[in-house]
Design a protein around this motif. Structure first.
Motif, PDB file in Angstrom:
ATOM      1  N   LEU A 195       0.926  -1.107  -0.029  1.00 52.12           N
ATOM      2  CA  LEU A 195       0.127  -0.041   0.004  1.00 52.12           C
ATOM      3  C   LEU A 195       0.647   1.400   0.070  1.00 52.12           C
ATOM      4  CD1 LEU A 195      -2.904  -1.262   2.384  1.00 52.12           C
ATOM      5  CD2 LEU A 195      -2.945  -0.884   0.156  1.00 52.12           C
ATOM      6  N   VAL A 196       1.885   1.153   0.710  1.00 51.27           N
ATOM      7  CA  VAL A 196       2.846   2.316   1.058  1.00 51.27           C
ATOM      8  C   VAL A 196       3.368   2.676  -0.554  1.00 51.27           C
ATOM      9  CG1 VAL A 196       4.928   3.363   1.965  1.00 51.27           C
ATOM     10  CG2 VAL A 196       3.141   2.309   3.351  1.00 51.27           C
ATOM     11  N   MET A 197       4.129   1.431  -0.995  1.00 50.97           N
ATOM     12  CA  MET A 197       4.743   1.659  -2.230  1.00 50.97           C
ATOM     13  C   MET A 197       3.789   1.920  -3.442  1.00 50.97           C
ATOM     14  SD  MET A 197       7.294  -1.705  -2.024  1.00 50.97           S
ATOM     15  CE  MET A 197       7.440  -2.001  -3.843  1.00 50.97           C
ATOM     16  N   ARG A 198       2.483   1.675  -3.311  1.00 48.22           N
ATOM     17  CA  ARG A 198       1.539   2.336  -4.374  1.00 48.22           C
ATOM     18  C   ARG A 198       0.885   3.870  -4.022  1.00 48.22           C
ATOM     19  NH1 ARG A 198      -0.780  -3.505  -5.395  1.00 48.22           N
ATOM     20  NH2 ARG A 198       0.770  -4.382  -6.545  1.00 48.22           N
TER      21      ARG A 198
ATOM     22  N   GLY B 227      -5.496   5.633   3.263  1.00 45.12           N
ATOM     23  CA  GLY B 227      -6.944   6.269   3.799  1.00 45.12           C
ATOM     24  C   GLY B 227      -6.702   7.752   4.155  1.00 45.12           C
ATOM     25  N   SER B 228      -7.424   7.574   5.487  1.00 46.72           N
ATOM     26  CA  SER B 228      -7.154   8.708   6.247  1.00 46.72           C
ATOM     27  C   SER B 228      -6.014   8.304   7.529  1.00 46.72           C
ATOM     28  CB  SER B 228      -8.404   9.285   7.042  1.00 46.72           C
ATOM     29  OG  SER B 228      -8.396  10.119   7.822  1.00 46.72           O
ATOM     30  N   PRO B 229      -4.897   8.758   7.164  1.00 46.70           N
ATOM     31  CA  PRO B 229      -3.723   8.345   8.009  1.00 46.70           C
ATOM     32  C   PRO B 229      -4.172   8.820   9.532  1.00 46.70           C
ATOM     33  CG  PRO B 229      -2.883   9.421   6.281  1.00 46.70           C
ATOM     34  CD  PRO B 229      -4.281   9.480   6.115  1.00 46.70           C
ATOM     35  N   LYS B 230      -4.961   9.915   9.933  1.00 41.06           N
ATOM     36  CA  LYS B 230      -5.102  10.267  11.237  1.00 41.06           C
ATOM     37  C   LYS B 230      -6.320   9.144  11.844  1.00 41.06           C
ATOM     38  CE  LYS B 230      -4.140  14.908  10.581  1.00 41.06           C
ATOM     39  NZ  LYS B 230      -4.861  16.271  10.466  1.00 41.06           N
ATOM     40  N   ILE B 231      -7.279   8.867  11.209  1.00 40.48           N
ATOM     41  CA  ILE B 231      -8.267   7.831  11.547  1.00 40.48           C
ATOM     42  C   ILE B 231      -7.503   6.401  11.843  1.00 40.48           C
ATOM     43  CG2 ILE B 231     -10.218   6.708  11.070  1.00 40.48           C
ATOM     44  CD1 ILE B 231     -11.219   9.446   9.551  1.00 40.48           C
ATOM     45  N   ILE B 232      -6.765   5.955  10.765  1.00 42.20           N
ATOM     46  CA  ILE B 232      -6.312   4.685  10.861  1.00 42.20           C
ATOM     47  C   ILE B 232      -5.174   4.546  12.146  1.00 42.20           C
ATOM     48  CG2 ILE B 232      -4.409   3.283   9.619  1.00 42.20           C
ATOM     49  CD1 ILE B 232      -5.830   4.221   7.036  1.00 42.20           C
ATOM     50  N   LEU B 233      -4.548   5.644  12.398  1.00 42.36           N
ATOM     51  CA  LEU B 233      -3.638   5.643  13.423  1.00 42.36           C
ATOM     52  C   LEU B 233      -4.361   5.561  14.736  1.00 42.36           C
ATOM     53  CD1 LEU B 233      -0.638   5.774  14.628  1.00 42.36           C
ATOM     54  CD2 LEU B 233      -0.862   8.371  14.222  1.00 42.36           C
ATOM     55  N   THR B 234      -5.385   6.509  14.989  1.00 40.52           N
ATOM     56  CA  THR B 234      -6.310   6.639  16.086  1.00 40.52           C
ATOM     57  C   THR B 234      -6.921   5.218  16.351  1.00 40.52           C
ATOM     58  OG1 THR B 234      -6.793   8.939  15.743  1.00 40.52           O
ATOM     59  CG2 THR B 234      -8.169   8.031  17.100  1.00 40.52           C
ATOM     60  N   VAL B 235      -7.562   4.602  15.589  1.00 37.22           N
ATOM     61  CA  VAL B 235      -8.147   3.260  15.424  1.00 37.22           C
ATOM     62  C   VAL B 235      -7.153   2.391  15.973  1.00 37.22           C
ATOM     63  CG1 VAL B 235      -9.286   1.498  14.342  1.00 37.22           C
ATOM     64  CG2 VAL B 235     -10.041   3.773  13.877  1.00 37.22           C
ATOM     65  N   GLY B 236      -5.992   2.321  15.512  1.00 41.51           N
ATOM     66  CA  GLY B 236      -4.822   1.587  15.967  1.00 41.51           C
ATOM     67  C   GLY B 236      -4.395   1.705  17.328  1.00 41.51           C
ATOM     68  N   ILE B 237      -4.270   2.806  17.682  1.00 40.42           N
ATOM     69  CA  ILE B 237      -4.027   3.177  19.143  1.00 40.42           C
ATOM     70  C   ILE B 237      -5.148   2.652  20.175  1.00 40.42           C
ATOM     71  CG2 ILE B 237      -3.376   5.072  20.775  1.00 40.42           C
ATOM     72  CD1 ILE B 237      -2.135   6.351  18.318  1.00 40.42           C
ATOM     73  N   VAL B 238      -6.250   3.482  19.773  1.00 37.03           N
ATOM     74  CA  VAL B 238      -7.297   2.596  20.348  1.00 37.03           C
ATOM     75  C   VAL B 238      -7.569   1.145  20.753  1.00 37.03           C
ATOM     76  CG1 VAL B 238      -9.925   2.849  20.813  1.00 37.03           C
ATOM     77  CG2 VAL B 238      -8.748   4.931  20.337  1.00 37.03           C
ATOM     78  N   ALA B 239      -7.425   0.512  19.600  1.00 38.28           N
ATOM     79  CA  ALA B 239      -7.445  -0.993  19.565  1.00 38.28           C
ATOM     80  C   ALA B 239      -6.349  -1.666  20.505  1.00 38.28           C
ATOM     81  CB  ALA B 239      -7.296  -1.589  18.416  1.00 38.28           C
ATOM     82  N   ALA B 240      -4.987  -0.876  20.210  1.00 43.98           N
ATOM     83  CA  ALA B 240      -3.784  -1.540  21.141  1.00 43.98           C
ATOM     84  C   ALA B 240      -4.003  -1.284  22.767  1.00 43.98           C
ATOM     85  CB  ALA B 240      -2.776  -0.967  20.685  1.00 43.98           C
ATOM     86  N   LEU B 241      -4.553  -0.167  22.838  1.00 41.33           N
ATOM     87  CA  LEU B 241      -4.889   0.009  24.338  1.00 41.33           C
ATOM     88  C   LEU B 241      -5.904  -0.552  24.989  1.00 41.33           C
ATOM     89  CD1 LEU B 241      -4.616   3.989  24.432  1.00 41.33           C
ATOM     90  CD2 LEU B 241      -2.910   2.329  25.176  1.00 41.33           C
ATOM     91  N   ALA B 242      -7.178  -1.031  24.236  1.00 41.72           N
ATOM     92  CA  ALA B 242      -7.940  -1.849  24.528  1.00 41.72           C
ATOM     93  C   ALA B 242      -7.700  -3.237  24.939  1.00 41.72           C
ATOM     94  CB  ALA B 242      -9.225  -1.803  23.543  1.00 41.72           C
ATOM     95  N   LEU B 243      -6.843  -3.685  23.858  1.00 41.68           N
ATOM     96  CA  LEU B 243      -6.286  -4.944  23.991  1.00 41.68           C
ATOM     97  C   LEU B 243      -5.329  -5.160  25.074  1.00 41.68           C
ATOM     98  CD1 LEU B 243      -5.749  -5.594  20.123  1.00 41.68           C
ATOM     99  CD2 LEU B 243      -7.409  -6.959  21.589  1.00 41.68           C
TER     100      LEU B 243
ATOM    101  N   TYR C  84       1.035   1.575   9.615  1.00 43.13           N
ATOM    102  CA  TYR C  84       0.324   2.005   8.533  1.00 43.13           C
ATOM    103  C   TYR C  84      -0.265   3.652   8.447  1.00 43.13           C
ATOM    104  CZ  TYR C  84      -2.896   2.268   4.176  1.00 43.13           C
ATOM    105  OH  TYR C  84      -3.168   2.682   3.098  1.00 43.13           O
ATOM    106  N   GLY C  85      -0.768   3.861   9.805  1.00 43.10           N
ATOM    107  CA  GLY C  85      -1.306   5.273   9.997  1.00 43.10           C
ATOM    108  C   GLY C  85      -0.057   6.062   9.890  1.00 43.10           C
ATOM    109  N   ALA C  86       0.928   6.010  10.695  1.00 39.32           N
ATOM    110  CA  ALA C  86       2.234   6.669  11.089  1.00 39.32           C
ATOM    111  C   ALA C  86       2.955   7.054   9.811  1.00 39.32           C
ATOM    112  CB  ALA C  86       3.125   5.977  12.054  1.00 39.32           C
ATOM    113  N   VAL C  87       2.788   5.850   9.000  1.00 40.87           N
ATOM    114  CA  VAL C  87       3.630   5.957   7.724  1.00 40.87           C
ATOM    115  C   VAL C  87       2.928   6.948   6.765  1.00 40.87           C
ATOM    116  CG1 VAL C  87       4.412   4.907   5.512  1.00 40.87           C
ATOM    117  CG2 VAL C  87       4.959   3.930   7.857  1.00 40.87           C
ATOM    118  N   GLY C  88       1.511   7.030   6.871  1.00 41.23           N
ATOM    119  CA  GLY C  88       0.740   7.597   5.828  1.00 41.23           C
ATOM    120  C   GLY C  88       0.894   9.047   6.557  1.00 41.23           C
ATOM    121  N   LEU C  89       0.948   9.532   7.710  1.00 44.76           N
ATOM    122  CA  LEU C  89       1.139  10.815   8.231  1.00 44.76           C
ATOM    123  C   LEU C  89       2.467  11.220   7.646  1.00 44.76           C
ATOM    124  CD1 LEU C  89      -0.094  10.458  11.950  1.00 44.76           C
ATOM    125  CD2 LEU C  89      -1.145  11.840   9.926  1.00 44.76           C
TER     126      LEU C  89
END
Length: 169
Positions: free
Chosen positions: A33-36, A40-56, A87-92
């Motif tokens: 995805l990065v090479m291409r 999506g929306s890097p901020k939303i993707i990063l936020t979802v990842g962080i929230v999911a990681a904290l919940a887990l 993915y979100g951090a690279v996108g940002l």
């Protein structure tokens, strides 16, 4: 492969059927995805990842638990959350020219050392921490979930700076 009969009798099939292989696949997908340049929306993707990681992490730190959740929890849950964070951090960084702090960049530089050393360090520290931090068994889990990775990152970073980095210059 994990669903095929007798896969556990063949070492090659056991490795190929291990769900941890999916974590490598997650990295391949992010790389593609990065090479291409597809984000999506890097901020939303990063936020979802962080929230999911904290919940887990909160689920894994639940007092009274004696066993870590199963391998699928680790691969799909934790691996999926961390994939979204990367993915979100690279996108940002690519889309919005946001760079991470120098300390995180240094950890990125040390990532190969972390990869090489983490199992040995965690095994060693995992046995030592309960001896150093006397607490009832159930309440030790949150300490281990924070202390063990912190010790692993610090030790691996020191090994990177003292062993690997000098050979690169």
């Amino acid at each position: 492969l994990a669903l095929t009969p007798h896969h556990d009798q063949n070492p090659w099939a056991m490795v190929a059927a291990n769900p941890i292989i999916l974590e490598f696949l997650f990295g391949v997908i992010v790389g593609q995805l990065v090479m291409r340049n597809r984000f999506g929306s890097p901020k939303i993707i990063l936020t979802v990842g962080i929230v999911a990681a904290l919940a887990l992490l909160a689920i894994a730190a639940k007092p009274g638990e004696t066993d870590f959740p199963n391998l699928w929890y680790r691969v799909l849950g934790v691996g999926g959350a961390l994939t979204l964070i990367v993915y979100g951090a690279v996108g940002l960084e690519i889309r919005h020219n946001v760079t991470t702090p120098a300390g995180t960049q240094q950890l990125g530089d040390a990532s190969y050392s972390i990869y090489l050393w983490h199992v040995l360090i965690l095994a060693e520290r995992g046995r030592a921490i309960p001896l150093l931090v006397p607490t009832p068994r159930g309440s030790l889990r949150p300490v281990l979930l924070i202390a063990a990775p912190s010790i692993c990152l610090a030790s691996s970073h020191i090994r990177h700076r003292s062993l690997a980095q000098p050979t690169l210059t």
